[in-house]
Design a protein around this motif. Structure first.
Motif, PDB file in Angstrom:
ATOM      1  N   MET A   1       0.834  -1.193   0.000  1.00  0.00           N
ATOM      2  CA  MET A   1       0.000   0.000   0.000  1.00  0.00           C
ATOM      3  C   MET A   1       0.873   1.249   0.000  1.00  0.00           C
ATOM      4  O   MET A   1       1.865   1.321   0.703  1.00  0.00           O
ATOM      5  CB  MET A   1      -0.893   0.027   1.236  1.00  0.00           C
ATOM      6  N   SER A   2       0.457   2.222  -0.765  1.00  0.00           N
ATOM      7  CA  SER A   2       1.242   3.438  -0.873  1.00  0.00           C
ATOM      8  C   SER A   2       1.012   4.343   0.333  1.00  0.00           C
ATOM      9  O   SER A   2      -0.025   4.311   0.969  1.00  0.00           O
ATOM     10  CB  SER A   2       0.880   4.179  -2.155  1.00  0.00           C
ATOM     11  N   SER A   3       1.994   5.148   0.610  1.00  0.00           N
ATOM     12  CA  SER A   3       1.924   6.086   1.730  1.00  0.00           C
ATOM     13  C   SER A   3       1.069   7.299   1.345  1.00  0.00           C
ATOM     14  O   SER A   3       1.159   7.798   0.229  1.00  0.00           O
ATOM     15  CB  SER A   3       3.335   6.537   2.120  1.00  0.00           C
ATOM     16  N   GLN A   4       0.244   7.712   2.257  1.00  0.00           N
ATOM     17  CA  GLN A   4      -0.628   8.871   2.072  1.00  0.00           C
ATOM     18  C   GLN A   4      -0.334   9.863   3.193  1.00  0.00           C
ATOM     19  O   GLN A   4       0.359   9.530   4.153  1.00  0.00           O
ATOM     20  CB  GLN A   4      -2.093   8.437   2.154  1.00  0.00           C
ATOM     21  N   GLU A   5      -0.915  11.035   3.077  1.00  0.00           N
ATOM     22  CA  GLU A   5      -0.713  12.045   4.112  1.00  0.00           C
ATOM     23  C   GLU A   5      -2.038  12.659   4.509  1.00  0.00           C
ATOM     24  O   GLU A   5      -2.926  12.835   3.669  1.00  0.00           O
ATOM     25  CB  GLU A   5       0.213  13.149   3.600  1.00  0.00           C
ATOM     26  N   VAL A   6      -2.163  12.969   5.786  1.00  0.00           N
ATOM     27  CA  VAL A   6      -3.242  13.810   6.290  1.00  0.00           C
ATOM     28  C   VAL A   6      -2.562  14.907   7.094  1.00  0.00           C
ATOM     29  O   VAL A   6      -1.397  14.784   7.493  1.00  0.00           O
ATOM     30  CB  VAL A   6      -4.276  13.034   7.144  1.00  0.00           C
ATOM     31  N   TYR A   7      -3.292  15.977   7.320  1.00  0.00           N
ATOM     32  CA  TYR A   7      -2.726  17.133   7.987  1.00  0.00           C
ATOM     33  C   TYR A   7      -3.562  17.490   9.209  1.00  0.00           C
ATOM     34  O   TYR A   7      -4.792  17.498   9.153  1.00  0.00           O
ATOM     35  CB  TYR A   7      -2.654  18.325   7.019  1.00  0.00           C
ATOM     36  N   ILE A   8      -2.873  17.768  10.299  1.00  0.00           N
ATOM     37  CA  ILE A   8      -3.509  18.227  11.525  1.00  0.00           C
ATOM     38  C   ILE A   8      -3.158  19.702  11.651  1.00  0.00           C
ATOM     39  O   ILE A   8      -1.976  20.074  11.627  1.00  0.00           O
ATOM     40  CB  ILE A   8      -2.992  17.462  12.762  1.00  0.00           C
ATOM     41  N   VAL A   9      -4.181  20.528  11.733  1.00  0.00           N
ATOM     42  CA  VAL A   9      -3.985  21.976  11.818  1.00  0.00           C
ATOM     43  C   VAL A   9      -4.413  22.426  13.204  1.00  0.00           C
ATOM     44  O   VAL A   9      -5.551  22.209  13.617  1.00  0.00           O
ATOM     45  CB  VAL A   9      -4.819  22.708  10.740  1.00  0.00           C
ATOM     46  N   LEU A  10      -3.493  23.053  13.916  1.00  0.00           N
ATOM     47  CA  LEU A  10      -3.805  23.655  15.210  1.00  0.00           C
ATOM     48  C   LEU A  10      -3.804  25.154  15.004  1.00  0.00           C
ATOM     49  O   LEU A  10      -2.925  25.693  14.329  1.00  0.00           O
ATOM     50  CB  LEU A  10      -2.765  23.267  16.257  1.00  0.00           C
ATOM     51  N   SER A  11      -4.791  25.828  15.578  1.00  0.00           N
ATOM     52  CA  SER A  11      -4.883  27.266  15.320  1.00  0.00           C
ATOM     53  C   SER A  11      -5.318  28.053  16.545  1.00  0.00           C
ATOM     54  O   SER A  11      -5.855  27.490  17.510  1.00  0.00           O
ATOM     55  CB  SER A  11      -5.840  27.533  14.152  1.00  0.00           C
ATOM     56  N   ASN A  12      -5.073  29.344  16.463  1.00  0.00           N
ATOM     57  CA  ASN A  12      -5.495  30.292  17.484  1.00  0.00           C
ATOM     58  C   ASN A  12      -6.013  31.532  16.763  1.00  0.00           C
ATOM     59  O   ASN A  12      -5.232  32.284  16.180  1.00  0.00           O
ATOM     60  CB  ASN A  12      -4.336  30.659  18.405  1.00  0.00           C
ATOM     61  N   THR A  13      -7.328  31.709  16.794  1.00  0.00           N
ATOM     62  CA  THR A  13      -7.932  32.858  16.116  1.00  0.00           C
ATOM     63  C   THR A  13      -7.866  34.119  16.967  1.00  0.00           C
ATOM     64  O   THR A  13      -8.019  35.215  16.450  1.00  0.00           O
ATOM     65  CB  THR A  13      -9.410  32.588  15.788  1.00  0.00           C
ATOM     66  N   GLY A  14      -7.691  33.940  18.275  1.00  0.00           N
ATOM     67  CA  GLY A  14      -7.676  35.097  19.164  1.00  0.00           C
ATOM     68  C   GLY A  14      -9.065  35.514  19.614  1.00  0.00           C
ATOM     69  O   GLY A  14      -9.235  36.574  20.208  1.00  0.00           O
ATOM     70  N   THR A  15     -10.081  34.671  19.372  1.00  0.00           N
ATOM     71  CA  THR A  15     -11.441  34.997  19.797  1.00  0.00           C
ATOM     72  C   THR A  15     -11.531  34.951  21.320  1.00  0.00           C
ATOM     73  O   THR A  15     -10.637  34.430  21.998  1.00  0.00           O
ATOM     74  CB  THR A  15     -12.467  34.005  19.218  1.00  0.00           C
ATOM     75  N   LEU A  16     -12.628  35.467  21.843  1.00  0.00           N
ATOM     76  CA  LEU A  16     -12.849  35.448  23.290  1.00  0.00           C
ATOM     77  C   LEU A  16     -12.807  34.006  23.811  1.00  0.00           C
ATOM     78  O   LEU A  16     -12.167  33.724  24.825  1.00  0.00           O
ATOM     79  CB  LEU A  16     -14.186  36.110  23.632  1.00  0.00           C
ATOM     80  N   PHE A  17     -13.481  33.084  23.115  1.00  0.00           N
ATOM     81  CA  PHE A  17     -13.518  31.692  23.556  1.00  0.00           C
ATOM     82  C   PHE A  17     -12.123  31.084  23.592  1.00  0.00           C
ATOM     83  O   PHE A  17     -11.740  30.457  24.584  1.00  0.00           O
ATOM     84  CB  PHE A  17     -14.451  30.879  22.647  1.00  0.00           C
ATOM     85  N   THR A  18     -11.340  31.264  22.522  1.00  0.00           N
ATOM     86  CA  THR A  18      -9.996  30.680  22.514  1.00  0.00           C
ATOM     87  C   THR A  18      -9.092  31.379  23.524  1.00  0.00           C
ATOM     88  O   THR A  18      -8.224  30.738  24.108  1.00  0.00           O
ATOM     89  CB  THR A  18      -9.344  30.700  21.114  1.00  0.00           C
ATOM     90  N   SER A  19      -9.321  32.658  23.764  1.00  0.00           N
ATOM     91  CA  SER A  19      -8.529  33.366  24.779  1.00  0.00           C
ATOM     92  C   SER A  19      -8.822  32.826  26.176  1.00  0.00           C
ATOM     93  O   SER A  19      -7.908  32.678  26.990  1.00  0.00           O
ATOM     94  CB  SER A  19      -8.816  34.865  24.726  1.00  0.00           C
ATOM     95  N   LEU A  20     -10.090  32.508  26.449  1.00  0.00           N
ATOM     96  CA  LEU A  20     -10.452  31.918  27.738  1.00  0.00           C
ATOM     97  C   LEU A  20      -9.796  30.550  27.902  1.00  0.00           C
ATOM     98  O   LEU A  20      -9.244  30.247  28.972  1.00  0.00           O
ATOM     99  CB  LEU A  20     -11.975  31.784  27.857  1.00  0.00           C
TER     100      LEU A  20
END
Length: 182
Positions: A1-20
């Protein structure tokens, strides 16, 4: 089987919820998504259904150019690549198709976020928070990155996992494949 890739993206928008959340976690990123292409066209998570309404959350196909991210141009992120087999990637897509076909039946698991802080998993059927969802998709596809329940996985757990290879860190809209779309 051939190798495939997936991507994990972590982010910070700076919204009130993410700031909390950031105040408690002290982690640089507090949102996790999974993508099946390096350009992040096909990216999924649990978050805002409507970019203007933070109170209505659930399963979302995230669109960087027109969705929630488009409102937060200073969003920072880190993008990781995970090598998987073709079979694992196909399993992930089948699992995602269930979410896509039933997107209106899924809710954002805000109590689960609180459960992580109390080190006690809080799970409901059809209810996830972002990192729980990504961890669940990986686990159901046979990929085990941790010895813990998906309901206890945080975005920072992805950041600290040595099986993931960092591809980019910086402002989301300065990521070359995104810049080319602007």
């Amino acid at each position: 089987m051939s190798s495939q890739e997936v991507y994990i993206v972590l982010s910070n928008t700076g919204t009130l919820f993410t700031s909390l959340i950031k105040t408690y976690t002290r982690a640089p990123y507090n949102h996790a998504s999974i993508s099946f292409d390096a350009e992040l066209h096909e990216m999924y998570s649990f978050g805002r259904k409507n970019p203007r309404n933070p109170m209505h959350g659930g399963f979302v196909k995230e669109d960087i150019l027109t969705g929630t991210y488009s409102r937060y141009k200073e969003t920072t992120c880190v993008i990781y690549r995970l090598n998987v087999t073709e079979r694992e990637k196909e399993k992930m897509k089948r699992i995602l198709n269930v979410f896509i076909k039933n997107d209106d039946k899924f809710l954002y698991n805000i109590l689960g976020v609180l459960g992580v802080s109390f080190k006690e998993p809080i799970e409901f059927s059809n209810s996830y928070f972002c990192s729980q969802f990504v961890a669940e998709v990986l686990q159901r596809s046979g990929i085990k990155l941790w010895n813990k329940l998906p309901a206890m996985v945080t975005p920072d757990d992805f950041r600290k996992n040595e099986q993931l290879e960092m591809v980019y860190e910086g402002k989301l809209f300065e990521f070359e494949p995104i810049k080319k779309q602007l």
